[in-house]
Design an enzyme around this catalytic site. Structure first.
Site, short mmCIF file in Angstrom:
data_model
loop_
_atom_site.label_atom_id
_atom_site.label_comp_id
_atom_site.label_asym_id
_atom_site.label_seq_id
_atom_site.Cartn_x
_atom_site.Cartn_y
_atom_site.Cartn_z
N GLY A 142 0.96 -1.37 0.04
CA GLY A 142 0.04 0.11 0.08
C GLY A 142 0.83 1.26 -0.16
N HIS A 143 0.07 2.33 -0.08
CA HIS A 143 0.85 3.67 -0.19
C HIS A 143 1.48 4.02 1.09
CE1 HIS A 143 -3.15 4.28 1.78
NE2 HIS A 143 -2.50 5.37 2.38
N ASN A 144 2.80 4.59 0.82
CA ASN A 144 3.52 5.13 1.98
C ASN A 144 4.42 4.08 2.73
OD1 ASN A 144 2.56 7.83 1.41
ND2 ASN A 144 1.10 7.68 3.07
N SER A 146 1.34 2.93 5.05
CA SER A 146 1.91 3.72 6.19
C SER A 146 2.60 2.79 7.02
CB SER A 146 1.19 4.76 6.69
OG SER A 146 0.65 5.54 5.90
#
Length: 364
Positions: free
Chosen positions: A259-261, A279
């Site tokens: 996922g993102h980050n 994250s």
């Protein structure tokens, strides 16, 4: 077809040679099916039992093996034969059959910079501002997005998708269908959503009204280090503001979702069907077993190991081995599982005791 003498293999890989070093092999095979020009892979005694059924003249064996007793002309041995397989398989790999040069059907923007000896297969699209390092091979039907960079000596198999503003180091390998740089899964509601309420109340409160989801655009990119391998149909999402970061030497199996980050440290191994939510931070040298998952905004410490199908819902300390849903120390999970298996017998024992007590007290 490339062939080597067993002496050449021993010298190249630092293996111990026994017998006739002039025996030539052009490939490897399991012992029972090995032809005369193939090296039999019999790295354990139980595997070596099949040598007599094949025609191999030479074999890869374990240190101390009685190679002559198997009727071989030559043998290679190593203290850790499976590790020697890494170099041996590289020598014997016939490649993917990708053509060299730039295929005429490829669409390459005039501002893209390609290093020396870069190969681009049929129906590829390379966007403006792309930089590709020397010796990289790009298979058919790949797309490399705007202002992205791929380092030297990389290999993109058929149908790989690299989005915009992605930075990838040297010797990157991406298997068919891999996607790097899709937008993150980031949406928000005008008022606190049912998911936010459920998390805050630990499930006591959920969705009371339906709200539309507003999209949060992914402004960050993806930064990938050197020597990273990405399995087939795996995906790494770009960051929301900063980049999603993958360290050096990270290895992904097929069908992985990052996922993102997310930040993943060096030399971490991510097995098939793993999902890492946005994250979260995965340390250095971590192993995530197949079908395991990590919830968002968590930390998995260096050298931790997640057993297959583990679901991490809280931080995992460095060096911890966990298993289960929710993930806990492996020994504690196994003990709990043993307890669950004993429950039916325990229920029967309790029922029998209740009957015995009832008879003693005259409450039949």
């Amino acid at each position: 077809m490339t062939s080597y003498t067993v002496s050449q293999i021993a010298e190249a890989l630092g293996l111990d040679l026994h017998g006739d070093g002039s025996v030539r092999v052009s490939g490897v095979a399991e012992p029972a099916s090995a032809a005369a020009d193939q090296l039999a892979l019999a790295m354990k005694p139980e595997f070596a039992e099949g040598i007599a059924q094949g025609q191999a003249q030479a074999a890869m064996l374990w240190t101390g093996a009685d190679w002559q007793g198997y009727g071989l002309k030559a043998a290679l041995t190593a203290p850790r034969p499976r590790y020697a397989m890494s170099g041996l398989s590289a020598m014997m790999d016939p490649g993917q059959g990708h053509a060299t040069g730039i295929h005429p059907s490829a669409l390459i923007d005039e501002t893209a910079i390609l290093g020396e000896c870069v190969s681009v297969g049929p129906f590829c699209v390379i966007a403006a501002g792309v930089r590709i390092g020397a010796g990289t091979q790009i298979g058919p039907q790949c797309h490399i997005g705007w202002n992205s960079k791929i380092g030297a000596g990389s290999l993109l198999h058929t149908g790989v998708r690299i989005g915009a503003r992605v930075s990838i180091g040297d010797r990157f390998i991406a298997h068919p269908g891999a996607c790097v740089g899709a937008d993150g899964f980031s949406f928000v509601t005008p008022e606190p959503s049912g998911v936010e309420k459920a998390r805050a109340s630990l499930g006591e409160e959920g969705t009371s009204t339906v709200q539309p989801w507003a999209r949060i655009h992914s402004l960050g990119g993806v930064d990938i280090g050197d020597d990273v391998e990405l399995g087939a149909n795996s995906c790494i999402d770009r960051g929301t503001v900063r980049a999603t970061r993958i360290g050096n030497g990270v290895k992904f199996d097929n069908l992985v979702q990052v996922g993102h980050n997310v930040v993943i440290g060096d030399h971490t191994m991510v097995c098939a069907q793993v999902g890492i939510a946005g994250s979260s931070v995965i340390g250095t040298g971590v192993v995530l077993g197949g079908m395991s998952g990590v919830s968002d905004n968590l930390t998995v410490g260096d050298r931790a190991i997640l057993g297959g199908a583990s679901v991490v819902l809280s931080n995992v300390p460095a060096g911890r081995v966990v298993l289960g849903y929710p993930a806990m120390k492996m020994d504690a999970h196994i003990e709990s599982y043993k307890g669950l298996r004993r429950l039916p017998r325990l229920f029967r024992d309790v029922a029998d005791l209740k009957k015995a007590v009832s008879k003693l007290t005259g409450n039949d």
